[in-house]
Write an enzyme that holds these catalytic residues in place. Sequence first.
Site, PDB file in Angstrom:
ATOM      1  N   HIS A  30       0.867  -0.709  -0.096  1.00  0.00           N
ATOM      2  CA  HIS A  30       0.621   0.069  -0.484  1.00  0.00           C
ATOM      3  C   HIS A  30       0.802   1.408  -0.109  1.00  0.00           C
ATOM      4  O   HIS A  30       0.608   2.283  -0.063  1.00  0.00           O
ATOM      5  CB  HIS A  30      -0.641  -0.054   0.802  1.00  0.00           C
ATOM      6  CG  HIS A  30      -0.215   0.264   2.379  1.00  0.00           C
ATOM      7  ND1 HIS A  30       0.325  -0.852   3.054  1.00  0.00           N
ATOM      8  CD2 HIS A  30      -0.475   1.296   3.490  1.00  0.00           C
ATOM      9  CE1 HIS A  30       0.555  -0.574   4.756  1.00  0.00           C
ATOM     10  NE2 HIS A  30       0.418   0.549   4.179  1.00  0.00           N
ATOM     11  N   HIS A  59       2.833  10.805  12.468  1.00  0.00           N
ATOM     12  CA  HIS A  59       2.043   9.653  13.087  1.00  0.00           C
ATOM     13  C   HIS A  59       3.217   8.440  13.579  1.00  0.00           C
ATOM     14  O   HIS A  59       4.156   8.361  13.419  1.00  0.00           O
ATOM     15  CB  HIS A  59       1.427   9.197  11.986  1.00  0.00           C
ATOM     16  CG  HIS A  59       2.333   8.227  11.018  1.00  0.00           C
ATOM     17  ND1 HIS A  59       2.608   8.774   9.853  1.00  0.00           N
ATOM     18  CD2 HIS A  59       1.721   6.397  11.003  1.00  0.00           C
ATOM     19  CE1 HIS A  59       3.221   7.326   8.854  1.00  0.00           C
ATOM     20  NE2 HIS A  59       2.524   6.790   9.312  1.00  0.00           N
TER      21      HIS A  59
END
Lengths: 132, 265
Positions: B104, B172
């Site tokens: 991904h 993140h």
Amino acid sequence: MTNPADAFNDIPGTILFNGDRLRQGYQLNKFLTSLLEADNRGAFKAGEAAYLTKFAMTDEQRDAVLKRDWTRMLELGGNVFCMVKLAVFDGTPFQHVNAIMTGMSITAYEDMMNAGGRPMAGNRSKKEHQIG
Amino acid sequence: MGRTAEPYWRPIFEGYEPTKKWLADLKPDVMIVIYNDHANGFTFKYTPTFAIGCADSFNPADEGHGPRRVPVVRGDSRLAWHMTESLVLDQFDMTMMNEMDVDHGLTVPLSLACGQPEAWPFKVIPICVNVIQYPQPTAERCYALGKAIRKAVESYDEDLKVVIAGTGGMSHQIHGARSGIINQEFDNYFIDKLTTSPVELTKISHAEYVREVGAEGMEIIMWLTMRGALADNVDVVHRFYHVPAMNTAVGNVVLQNTDSPKAAA
């Protein structure tokens, strides 16, 4: 110049995935990434404990997997991206795993993220106050 | 993806609309994609620091529930080999990948930039950077790789329209007690400096990146490879920033060389 290890150690609530972690968690992570193959997922599903005996993991690592003790897996050398495979296998959204790892309820964690995430203040350095 | 209309995701897809349009108008032949694998295409059995995909096609990886339902990624083997030779002679010791599944980290940016086509509208040269196992390459090295990529592309004997994409979520962290940190101030500083003075960003250490954008967010060093491949002077075509996408801050900036038609995302 600050020693890199000292700089990393000063960051709270963070485990640096370095060579020591790789060596400690290699077999655990090998098991976790074995779940990338459909046949292995089937074998694990058919009998978790039996499947885990194929990997030269420690008993503690096996126990952490069977109990889905995510924090313990991290402490025993688990890599977060490898742990994602187990969460995917279980159908557990990883945000739930994050909530567990931070000791928050799932709702509280989701609310925190939707409100802009965990603030940096107090979370940059152990020299500031601790998380929690 | 089936999620484009959901209220939670809509602002993110909308934020990529100008990028989609810019790419559709530009019609590049090739996109060089600087991305990282998340223990999918590579397990820890091998961890190349910089790997280049030299094949003519790359399958989406099975990340645990079957491959992502997106088109096979078409490569450009001849260009990849030219780049490999140029890069290695330029002191970048690339790992050459003749079979590689892409996860991904590569296909989500393609989806955001192209939507859901039957086939991707350009060929892709995947360049995979290790950002998940310490020691990662330094920010400075990632930037220098970009400079070498520019030389490699400019010395190719075909006149192709090439864009380069640096990928990776902005701040993140998804492990440990600090999971969930978002640092909008640093993310915006990073985008500012990326445009005007990227060298400043190459001086930041691993530990300071991890501290400011999270252990997983430090993958933004891959943006510096894209920036290194551009001219010193660039124009900002589009800039977008959004929090949250689950656990991650999303940034998208489109830069174009000021003095040259060659462009980059």
